[in-house]
Design an enzyme around this catalytic site. Structure first.
Site, PDB file in Angstrom:
ATOM      1  N   ASN A 100       0.748  -1.055   0.140  1.00  0.00           N
ATOM      2  CA  ASN A 100      -0.058   0.043  -0.030  1.00  0.00           C
ATOM      3  C   ASN A 100       0.853   1.359  -0.085  1.00  0.00           C
ATOM      4  OD1 ASN A 100      -2.454   1.546   0.607  1.00  0.00           O
ATOM      5  ND2 ASN A 100      -1.330   2.111   2.420  1.00  0.00           N
ATOM      6  N   ASP A 168       1.927   6.819   0.276  1.00  0.00           N
ATOM      7  CA  ASP A 168       0.659   6.375  -0.225  1.00  0.00           C
ATOM      8  C   ASP A 168       0.800   5.960  -1.676  1.00  0.00           C
ATOM      9  OD1 ASP A 168      -1.641   4.808   0.618  1.00  0.00           O
ATOM     10  OD2 ASP A 168      -2.634   6.246  -0.884  1.00  0.00           O
ATOM     11  N   ARG A 196      -0.329 -13.004   2.830  1.00  0.00           N
ATOM     12  CA  ARG A 196      -1.244 -12.038   3.535  1.00  0.00           C
ATOM     13  C   ARG A 196      -0.939 -10.369   3.015  1.00  0.00           C
ATOM     14  NH1 ARG A 196      -0.342  -7.089   7.173  1.00  0.00           N
ATOM     15  NH2 ARG A 196      -1.694  -7.247   8.572  1.00  0.00           N
ATOM     16  N   ASP A 198      -0.969  -6.566   3.093  1.00  0.00           N
ATOM     17  CA  ASP A 198      -1.265  -5.731   4.192  1.00  0.00           C
ATOM     18  C   ASP A 198      -1.969  -4.398   3.986  1.00  0.00           C
ATOM     19  OD1 ASP A 198      -0.182  -4.528   6.848  1.00  0.00           O
ATOM     20  OD2 ASP A 198       0.556  -2.976   5.664  1.00  0.00           O
ATOM     21  N   HIS A 202      -6.901   0.229   2.296  1.00  0.00           N
ATOM     22  CA  HIS A 202      -6.193   1.502   1.940  1.00  0.00           C
ATOM     23  C   HIS A 202      -5.970   1.381   0.279  1.00  0.00           C
ATOM     24  CE1 HIS A 202      -6.546   2.653   6.068  1.00  0.00           C
ATOM     25  NE2 HIS A 202      -6.059   1.356   6.458  1.00  0.00           N
ATOM     26  N   GLU A 234      -6.021  -8.198   4.422  1.00  0.00           N
ATOM     27  CA  GLU A 234      -6.062  -7.412   5.633  1.00  0.00           C
ATOM     28  C   GLU A 234      -6.895  -6.164   5.799  1.00  0.00           C
ATOM     29  OE1 GLU A 234      -4.558  -4.918   9.520  1.00  0.00           O
ATOM     30  OE2 GLU A 234      -3.993  -4.654   7.514  1.00  0.00           O
ATOM     31  N   ARG A 338      -6.009 -18.865  11.927  1.00  0.00           N
ATOM     32  CA  ARG A 338      -4.557 -18.571  12.084  1.00  0.00           C
ATOM     33  C   ARG A 338      -3.948 -18.339  13.502  1.00  0.00           C
ATOM     34  NH1 ARG A 338      -3.125 -12.937   9.636  1.00  0.00           N
ATOM     35  NH2 ARG A 338      -4.277 -12.152  11.390  1.00  0.00           N
TER      36      ARG A 338
HETATM   37  C1  AAO Z   1       4.485   3.792  12.972  1.00  0.00           C
HETATM   38  C2  AAO Z   1       4.263   4.857  14.144  1.00  0.00           C
HETATM   39  C3  AAO Z   1       3.278   5.735  13.614  1.00  0.00           C
HETATM   40  C4  AAO Z   1       3.933   6.732  12.681  1.00  0.00           C
HETATM   41  C5  AAO Z   1       4.231   5.952  11.362  1.00  0.00           C
HETATM   42  C6  AAO Z   1       4.967   6.381  10.263  1.00  0.00           C
HETATM   43  O1  AAO Z   1       3.571   3.982  15.180  1.00  0.00           O
HETATM   44  O2  AAO Z   1       3.252   6.729  14.876  1.00  0.00           O
HETATM   45  O3  AAO Z   1       3.172   7.732  12.185  1.00  0.00           O
HETATM   46  O4  AAO Z   1       5.065   4.676  11.972  1.00  0.00           O
HETATM   47  O5  AAO Z   1       6.324   6.934  10.613  1.00  0.00           O
HETATM   48  C7  AAO Z   1       2.291  -0.711  11.860  1.00  0.00           C
HETATM   49  C8  AAO Z   1       2.061  -0.125  13.146  1.00  0.00           C
HETATM   50  C9  AAO Z   1       2.186   1.438  12.956  1.00  0.00           C
HETATM   51  C10 AAO Z   1       3.129   1.920  12.431  1.00  0.00           C
HETATM   52  C11 AAO Z   1       3.261   1.232  11.129  1.00  0.00           C
HETATM   53  C12 AAO Z   1       4.424   1.562  10.206  1.00  0.00           C
HETATM   54  O6  AAO Z   1       0.896  -0.660  13.629  1.00  0.00           O
HETATM   55  O7  AAO Z   1       1.890   1.874  14.409  1.00  0.00           O
HETATM   56  O8  AAO Z   1       3.048   3.413  12.417  1.00  0.00           O
HETATM   57  O9  AAO Z   1       3.417  -0.268  11.137  1.00  0.00           O
HETATM   58  O10 AAO Z   1       5.594   1.418  10.909  1.00  0.00           O
HETATM   59  C13 AAO Z   1      -5.290   0.757  10.484  1.00  0.00           C
HETATM   60  C14 AAO Z   1      -5.113  -0.051   9.087  1.00  0.00           C
HETATM   61  C15 AAO Z   1      -4.712  -1.339   9.205  1.00  0.00           C
HETATM   62  C16 AAO Z   1      -3.274  -1.390   9.858  1.00  0.00           C
HETATM   63  C17 AAO Z   1      -3.511  -0.911  11.427  1.00  0.00           C
HETATM   64  C18 AAO Z   1      -2.472  -0.676  12.280  1.00  0.00           C
HETATM   65  O11 AAO Z   1      -6.261  -0.068   8.402  1.00  0.00           O
HETATM   66  O12 AAO Z   1      -4.343  -1.813   8.002  1.00  0.00           O
HETATM   67  O13 AAO Z   1      -4.273   0.516  11.157  1.00  0.00           O
HETATM   68  N1  AAO Z   1      -2.609  -2.726  10.041  1.00  0.00           N
HETATM   69  C19 AAO Z   1      -1.681  -3.162   9.260  1.00  0.00           C
HETATM   70  C20 AAO Z   1      -0.414  -3.621   9.920  1.00  0.00           C
HETATM   71  C21 AAO Z   1       0.054  -2.921  10.743  1.00  0.00           C
HETATM   72  C22 AAO Z   1       0.915  -1.942  10.149  1.00  0.00           C
HETATM   73  C23 AAO Z   1       0.123  -1.202   8.943  1.00  0.00           C
HETATM   74  C24 AAO Z   1      -0.790  -1.757   8.507  1.00  0.00           C
HETATM   75  C25 AAO Z   1       0.938  -0.368   8.062  1.00  0.00           C
HETATM   76  O14 AAO Z   1      -1.160  -4.951  10.328  1.00  0.00           O
HETATM   77  O15 AAO Z   1       0.962  -3.638  11.595  1.00  0.00           O
HETATM   78  O16 AAO Z   1       1.282  -0.819  11.047  1.00  0.00           O
HETATM   79  O17 AAO Z   1       1.758  -0.988   7.166  1.00  0.00           O
HETATM   80  C26 AAO Z   1      -9.949   1.821  12.935  1.00  0.00           C
HETATM   81  C27 AAO Z   1      -9.900   1.332  11.434  1.00  0.00           C
HETATM   82  C28 AAO Z   1      -8.643   0.440  11.281  1.00  0.00           C
HETATM   83  C29 AAO Z   1      -7.460   1.373  11.559  1.00  0.00           C
HETATM   84  C30 AAO Z   1      -7.495   1.165  12.961  1.00  0.00           C
HETATM   85  C31 AAO Z   1      -6.143   1.724  13.695  1.00  0.00           C
HETATM   86  O18 AAO Z   1     -10.431   0.687  13.926  1.00  0.00           O
HETATM   87  O19 AAO Z   1     -11.240   0.790  11.218  1.00  0.00           O
HETATM   88  O20 AAO Z   1      -8.629   0.256   9.765  1.00  0.00           O
HETATM   89  O21 AAO Z   1      -6.342  -0.135  11.187  1.00  0.00           O
HETATM   90  O22 AAO Z   1      -8.441   2.277  13.503  1.00  0.00           O
HETATM   91  O23 AAO Z   1      -5.930   3.014  13.002  1.00  0.00           O
HETATM   92  C32 AAO Z   1     -12.992   0.849  16.796  1.00  0.00           C
HETATM   93  C33 AAO Z   1     -13.401   0.515  15.395  1.00  0.00           C
HETATM   94  C34 AAO Z   1     -12.381   0.197  14.293  1.00  0.00           C
HETATM   95  C35 AAO Z   1     -11.346   1.107  14.600  1.00  0.00           C
HETATM   96  C36 AAO Z   1     -10.892   1.010  16.058  1.00  0.00           C
HETATM   97  C37 AAO Z   1      -9.512   1.732  16.587  1.00  0.00           C
HETATM   98  O24 AAO Z   1     -12.602  -0.604  17.160  1.00  0.00           O
HETATM   99  O25 AAO Z   1     -14.732  -0.283  15.412  1.00  0.00           O
HETATM  100  O26 AAO Z   1     -12.797   0.107  12.980  1.00  0.00           O
HETATM  101  O27 AAO Z   1     -12.073   1.344  17.055  1.00  0.00           O
HETATM  102  O28 AAO Z   1      -9.954   3.032  16.235  1.00  0.00           O
END
Ligand code: AAO
Length: 498
Positions: A100, A168, A196, A198, A202, A234, A338
Site C-alpha cells: 500500500n 501512499d 497476507r 497488508d 487502503h 487485511e 490462523r
Molecule cells: C508507525 C508509528 C506511527 C507513525 C508511522 C509513520 O507507530 O506513529 O505515524 O509509523 O512513521 C504498523 C504499526 C503502526 C506503524 C506502521 C508503520 O501498527 O503503528 O506506524 O506499522 O511502521 C489501520 C489500518 C490497518 C493497519 C492498522 C495498524 O486499516 O491496515 O491501522 N494494520 C496493518 C498492519 C500494521 C501496520 C500497517 C498496516 C501499516 O497490520 O502492523 O502498522 O503497514 C480503525 C480502522 C482500522 C485502523 C484502526 C487503527 O479501527 O477501522 O482500519 O487500522 O482504526 O488506526 C473501533 C472501530 C475500528 C477502529 C478501532 C480503532 O474498534 O470499530 O474500526 O476502533 O480506532
C-alpha cells in the site's frame, strides 16, 4: 483417513511473528510438519527502513524502502532456503506483503538507514531500487490538508491519503502495479503459496484485482500445475465504516476481525455473553461467509493495542481463556484459522496505552534478532512465547485436521457456559467456562471405545498420557470437568482412540 491424509488436509496457519528464516526452516521440519500445521505466515520479507527512535520497533518492517529481500529475518538466500525446506515437508509459506505504501516521509535518506543498504530519499519520495519516484504516489488525489487519513468515514481519504503518514502508492498506475506484481511473482517463483496482503482497506479493490490477476501460478516443483496463490487480505471491518470487507471478499479471503473481538467478549462473559450463545456462531453473528474468512483470536497488532479489536481480544497473557478460545476456534468449522506465535515484552500501561507497544523481537544489542531456542520440554526460550507449541494448542491443530470437512453435530449446552459439540462422527469437544463443575453424559457420535483427551495429554506409542474417556455402544460418554481445572476442556477424536 490415514495419518498422511490428515497431515495433508491441514489448513491451520501459524504466524511466526518476527522469526528468522533459519529458525522457521528448522521449525517446519522438526515441529510444524509432524504436528499437522498447514502453513506459516512470515513477517514482511522486503527491505525496510531502520528505525532507531524508538530502538528497532517491530513496526519498522511495515515501512518498505525497496522490494529487495533482506530484513531482520535474514538474507534472500536464507529466505529461499527456508521456503524450499518448508515446502519439502509440506508446510506452505504465506508472505506478508506491504504494497500500500513505502516508509514515512521523515525517515531520512541514504544507504545506512535501510536493511539491505539500498539508497532512498524519503522526503523526496525517491526509492530508486524499485524504482519509485514522487510521481508514483497518491498525494495529488488526497483531499486532506495534512495528506493523511483524517477520518475513516470517507472512502477517498482511506484509499488516497497516507495511512499513519506513510507514503501512499498509486496502484492505479501501470508502473506501480508492475513493480508490485514483479515483487510478488519473485516470491511465487521462489515457492511461496500465497500472501497476507497488508492494509487492503487502503487500496482500491479494482487495483488489487488487477494485481492478483497477473500473479504466476504456484511453483510446479511443489504444487500441482495451475495452482493459484492463496490470498488473504487485511481489511478491518467492524461494521462502523463505509469501506466493507465484502468489497474484497470476491478477490480472496478477508481477515475477519469481528471473530476475535466477539469470541473474546463471549469467553470473558462480557455483556451477558455466554458460551451457549455460540450455538449459532458464524454467519448468524454478522461474520463473513465461512469460506471467505481468515479467522484468529489476536494478531500482531491488536495483541499490543494497535489496529482494532479492542479490550476483549484474548492473548497469551491470559493462558486459561486463551487456550479455551483456541480450542473452540480449531474445533469449530467456521473459517480458515490462523494462530499467533508471539514474543514477550514488558507492558507499561499509562493512561490505558502501553508505552512499550513498539518493542521489537528478542534481539542482541546491535539490533539483530535472536534465534529461537527450544527447551528440553519443547517450549521456547529467550522471550519467544511459541503459543503454537503449547501442548493443547498443538493437539487441537491435529483435531482440526482429523475433523476436516465434517459438519458441526450433536451440539449441547447447559444454557450458560458449558458447551459440547462434535464434528460428524470424527471428533467431540466439551468446554466448561462456568463457575461450577460440569458432570454430564452426552451423545458424541463417535464409535464405541476408549479415547484419549488431547487437551490433558495425548496418545503416544499406544498409551494415553491424559484423561481417558469411554464412549459406550450407544455413542454416549460421561464427562466431568472441574471449574478450577487450568484447562477446562476435553477433546477426543478418531485418531486419539486407544
Ligand atoms: C508507525 C508509528 C506511527 C507513525 C508511522 C509513520 O507507530 O506513529 O505515524 O509509523 O512513521 C504498523 C504499526 C503502526 C506503524 C506502521 C508503520 O501498527 O503503528 O506506524 O506499522 O511502521 C489501520 C489500518 C490497518 C493497519 C492498522 C495498524 O486499516 O491496515 O491501522 N494494520 C496493518 C498492519 C500494521 C501496520 C500497517 C498496516 C501499516 O497490520 O502492523 O502498522 O503497514 C480503525 C480502522 C482500522 C485502523 C484502526 C487503527 O479501527 O477501522 O482500519 O487500522 O482504526 O488506526 C473501533 C472501530 C475500528 C477502529 C478501532 C480503532 O474498534 O470499530 O474500526 O476502533 O480506532
Amino acid at each position: 483417513h490415514s495419518k498422511r491424509q490428515i497431515l495433508q488436509s491441514s489448513s491451520t496457519i501459524v504466524h511466526l511473528f518476527e522469526w528468522r528464516w533459519n529458525d522457521i526452516a528448522e521449525e517446519c521440519g522438526r515441529y510444524l510438519a509432524p504436528n499437522g500445521f498447514g502453513a506459516v505466515q512470515i513477517s514482511p520479507p522486503s527491505e525496510n527502513v531502520i528505525v532507531t527512535q524508538p530502538w528497532r520497533p517491530w513496526w519498522e518492517r511495515y515501512q518498505p524502502v525497496s522490494y529487495n529481500l533482506c530484513s531482520r529475518s535474514g538474507t534472500e538466500q536464507e529466505l529461499r532456503d527456508m521456503i524450499c525446506k518448508c515446502n519439502a515437508v509440506g508446510v506452505k509459506i504465506y508472505a506478508d506483503v506491504v504494497i500500500n505504501h513505502m516508509c514515512a516521509p521523515d525517515m531520512g535518506e541514504g544507504r545506512r538507514r535501510s536493511t539491505c543498504g539500498s539508497f532512498f530519499n524519503a522526503s523526496k519520495r525517491e526509492f530508486p531500487s524499485v524504482p519509485y519516484t514522487a510521481s508514483h504516489f497518491n498525494d495529488d488525489k488526497c483531499p486532506t490538508l495534512s495528506g493523511n487519513i483524517e477520518t475513516y468515514q470517507d472512502i477517498y481519504q482511506v484509499r488516497n491519503c497516507r495511512l499513519v503518514g506513510l507514503l501512499d502508492l498509486a496502484q492505479d498506475q501501470e508502473h506501480v502495479r508492475g513493480r508490485i506484481v514483479d515483487y510478488m511473482n519473485r516470491l511465487v517463483d521462489m515457492g511461496v503459496a500465497g500472501f497476507r496482503v497488508d492494509a487492503c482497506k487502503h487500496m482500491w479493490p479494482e487495483d488489487l484485482k488487477n494485481i492478483y490477476s497477473k500473479l504466476h501460478d504456484l511453483n510446479a516443483t511443489w504444487f500441482p500445475h495451475g495452482s493459484r496463490p492463496l490470498i488473504y487480505q487485511e481489511v478491518i471491518d467492524l461494521g462502523d465504516e463505509p469501506v466493507k470487507a465484502i468489497e474484497y471478499s470476491g478477490l480472496g479471503l478477508v481477515t475477519e476481525f469481528k471473530y476475535g473481538a466477539m469470541l473474546g467478549s463471549v469467553i470473558r462473559k462480557w455483556n451477558q455473553g455466554k458460551l451457549a450463545d455460540l450455538k449459532t456462531w458464524g454467519e448468524h453473528w454478522g461474520l463473513l461467509p465461512s469460506d471467505e474468512a481468515l479467522v484468529f483470536l489476536d494478531n500482531h497488532d491488536n495483541q499490543r493495542g494497535h489496529g482494532a479489536g479492542g479490550a476483549s481480544v484474548v492473548t497469551f497473557r491470559e493462558p486459561r481463556i486463551y487456550k479455551m478460545a483456541v480450542a473452540f476456534m480449531l474445533a469449530h468449522p467456521y473459517g480458515v484459522p490462523r494462530l499467533m506465535s508471539s514474543y514477550r515484552w514488558d507492558q507499561r500501561v499509562v493512561g490505558g496505552k502501553d508505552q512499550n507497544d513498539w518493542m521489537g523481537p528478542p534481539s542482541y544489542p546491535d539490533g539483530s534478532t535472536k534465534p529461537v531456542p527450544i527447551q528440553p520440554d519443547g517450549s521456547c526460550g529467550e522471550g519467544w512465547v511459541c503459543e503454537h507449541r503449547w501442548p493443547s494448542i498443538r493437539n487441537m491443530v491435529m483435531f482440526h485436521n482429523v475433523v476436516d470437512g465434517e459438519p458441526l453435530a450433536n451440539w449441547w449446552d447447559n444454557g450458560e457456559n458449558q458447551i459440547a459439540f462434535g464434528r460428524g462422527n470424527q471428533g467431540f469437544i466439551v468446554i466448561n467456562n462456568d463457575d461450577c463443575p460440569l458432570d454430564v453424559t452426552l451423545y458424541t457420535g463417535l464409535a464405541e471405545g476408549t479415547y484419549c483427551d488431547v487437551i490433558s495429554g495425548q496418545m503416544s506409542g499406544g498409551c494415553c498420557s491424559g484423561k481417558q474417556l469411554t464412549v459406550r455402544k450407544d455413542g454416549r460418554a460421561h464427562f466431568t470437568i472441574s471449574h478450577s481445572d487450568p484447562d477446562p476442556v476435553i477433546a477426543i477424536h478418531t485418531h486419539s482412540k486407544l
